[in-house]
Design a protein around this motif. Structure first.
Motif, PDB file in Angstrom:
ATOM      1  N   THR A   2       0.843  -1.178   0.000  1.00 47.02           N
ATOM      2  CA  THR A   2       0.000   0.000   0.000  1.00 47.02           C
ATOM      3  C   THR A   2       0.886   1.239   0.000  1.00 47.02           C
ATOM      4  O   THR A   2       1.753   1.383   0.852  1.00 47.02           O
ATOM      5  CB  THR A   2      -0.907   0.008   1.249  1.00 47.02           C
ATOM      6  OG1 THR A   2      -1.673  -1.180   1.263  1.00 47.02           O
ATOM      7  CG2 THR A   2      -1.808   1.216   1.256  1.00 47.02           C
ATOM      8  N   LEU A   3       0.649   2.112  -0.963  1.00 45.01           N
ATOM      9  CA  LEU A   3       1.383   3.364  -1.000  1.00 45.01           C
ATOM     10  C   LEU A   3       0.813   4.304   0.054  1.00 45.01           C
ATOM     11  O   LEU A   3      -0.403   4.432   0.194  1.00 45.01           O
ATOM     12  CB  LEU A   3       1.277   4.007  -2.375  1.00 45.01           C
ATOM     13  CG  LEU A   3       1.962   3.264  -3.508  1.00 45.01           C
ATOM     14  CD1 LEU A   3       1.699   3.967  -4.842  1.00 45.01           C
ATOM     15  CD2 LEU A   3       3.457   3.180  -3.264  1.00 45.01           C
ATOM     16  N   ASN A   4       1.689   4.952   0.795  1.00 48.18           N
ATOM     17  CA  ASN A   4       1.262   5.858   1.854  1.00 48.18           C
ATOM     18  C   ASN A   4       2.032   7.161   1.709  1.00 48.18           C
ATOM     19  O   ASN A   4       3.249   7.184   1.893  1.00 48.18           O
ATOM     20  CB  ASN A   4       1.526   5.210   3.211  1.00 48.18           C
ATOM     21  CG  ASN A   4       1.061   6.077   4.369  1.00 48.18           C
ATOM     22  OD1 ASN A   4       0.795   7.267   4.217  1.00 48.18           O
ATOM     23  ND2 ASN A   4       0.979   5.481   5.544  1.00 48.18           N
ATOM     24  N   ARG A   5       1.333   8.217   1.401  1.00 43.64           N
ATOM     25  CA  ARG A   5       2.017   9.488   1.187  1.00 43.64           C
ATOM     26  C   ARG A   5       2.661  10.017   2.452  1.00 43.64           C
ATOM     27  O   ARG A   5       3.569  10.826   2.399  1.00 43.64           O
ATOM     28  CB  ARG A   5       1.088  10.512   0.557  1.00 43.64           C
ATOM     29  CG  ARG A   5       0.043  11.061   1.479  1.00 43.64           C
ATOM     30  CD  ARG A   5      -0.837  12.029   0.749  1.00 43.64           C
ATOM     31  NE  ARG A   5      -1.668  12.759   1.691  1.00 43.64           N
ATOM     32  CZ  ARG A   5      -2.315  13.842   1.411  1.00 43.64           C
ATOM     33  NH1 ARG A   5      -2.245  14.341   0.195  1.00 43.64           N
ATOM     34  NH2 ARG A   5      -3.040  14.442   2.301  1.00 43.64           N
ATOM     35  N   GLU A   6       2.218   9.578   3.605  1.00 39.94           N
ATOM     36  CA  GLU A   6       2.794  10.035   4.870  1.00 39.94           C
ATOM     37  C   GLU A   6       4.169   9.420   5.141  1.00 39.94           C
ATOM     38  O   GLU A   6       4.923   9.932   5.965  1.00 39.94           O
ATOM     39  CB  GLU A   6       1.850   9.706   6.037  1.00 39.94           C
ATOM     40  CG  GLU A   6       0.501  10.396   5.950  1.00 39.94           C
ATOM     41  CD  GLU A   6       0.610  11.913   5.964  1.00 39.94           C
ATOM     42  OE1 GLU A   6       1.410  12.453   6.757  1.00 39.94           O
ATOM     43  OE2 GLU A   6      -0.096  12.562   5.174  1.00 39.94           O
ATOM     44  N   THR A   7       4.507   8.329   4.453  1.00 38.55           N
ATOM     45  CA  THR A   7       5.794   7.671   4.666  1.00 38.55           C
ATOM     46  C   THR A   7       6.604   7.537   3.381  1.00 38.55           C
ATOM     47  O   THR A   7       7.672   6.936   3.387  1.00 38.55           O
ATOM     48  CB  THR A   7       5.593   6.267   5.274  1.00 38.55           C
ATOM     49  OG1 THR A   7       4.765   5.499   4.401  1.00 38.55           O
ATOM     50  CG2 THR A   7       4.960   6.349   6.656  1.00 38.55           C
ATOM     51  N   SER A   8       6.120   8.107   2.294  1.00 37.01           N
ATOM     52  CA  SER A   8       6.822   8.025   1.008  1.00 37.01           C
ATOM     53  C   SER A   8       7.859   9.142   0.905  1.00 37.01           C
ATOM     54  O   SER A   8       7.516  10.328   0.840  1.00 37.01           O
ATOM     55  CB  SER A   8       5.820   8.136  -0.149  1.00 37.01           C
ATOM     56  OG  SER A   8       6.512   8.305  -1.368  1.00 37.01           O
TER      57      SER A   8
END
Length: 147
Positions: A2-8
């Protein structure tokens, strides 16, 4: 996955960069410049250079640099003259008007940087700069041709 903008890392870095550029754009607009001029100003502050050298210093593609230089020439910020050492290229220099704006450009960049870094402790600010350099070095190493 799952892509997560908060950790990318890529997403966050890009977002921070866009926000910084937007804030710098607001400051530079007051003196008639855009953030796209910054790499050229940095590259030419010490003196004239060829388009190829400016593009290399700025880590910008030649076509992008050509377009930026054309806009800056129309705005009266740079001049070009034939390169006496290479008849196929030209040397680019900042105009007097552009040089006169350099202190204002520096002040604008300093104001933006300061307003952001004030949100961090001095130690965090130093760590952020150091870590950013490490990330850039790692990404540049990925670009090097594999042997």
């Amino acid at each position: 996955m799952t892509l997560n903008r908060e950790t990318s890392l890529g997403y966050l870095t890009n977002w921070a960069g866009r926000l910084l550029a937007r804030e710098l754009e607001r400051h530079l607009a007051l003196i008639g410049l855009t953030p796209a001029c910054m790499p050229v100003l940095f590259a030419l502050e010490a003196g004239e250079a060829s388009q190829k050298v400016i593009a290399e210093r700025a880590s910008v593609e030649q076509a992008t640099m050509a377009a930026t230089l054309n806009r800056m020439e129309r705005a009266g910020l740079i001049t070009r003259r034939p390169n006496p050492d290479d008849g196929r290229s030209q040397l680019v220099a900042l105009t007097t008007g552009a040089r006169e704006k350099l202190p204002q450009v520096e002040a604008a960049a300093r104001a933006v940087n300061t307003s952001v870094l004030e949100q961090l402790t001095p130690q965090e600010g130093e760590q952020f700069i150091a870590l950013t350099h490490k990330v850039i070095a790692a990404l540049l190493a990925l670009e090097e041709p594999k042997r």
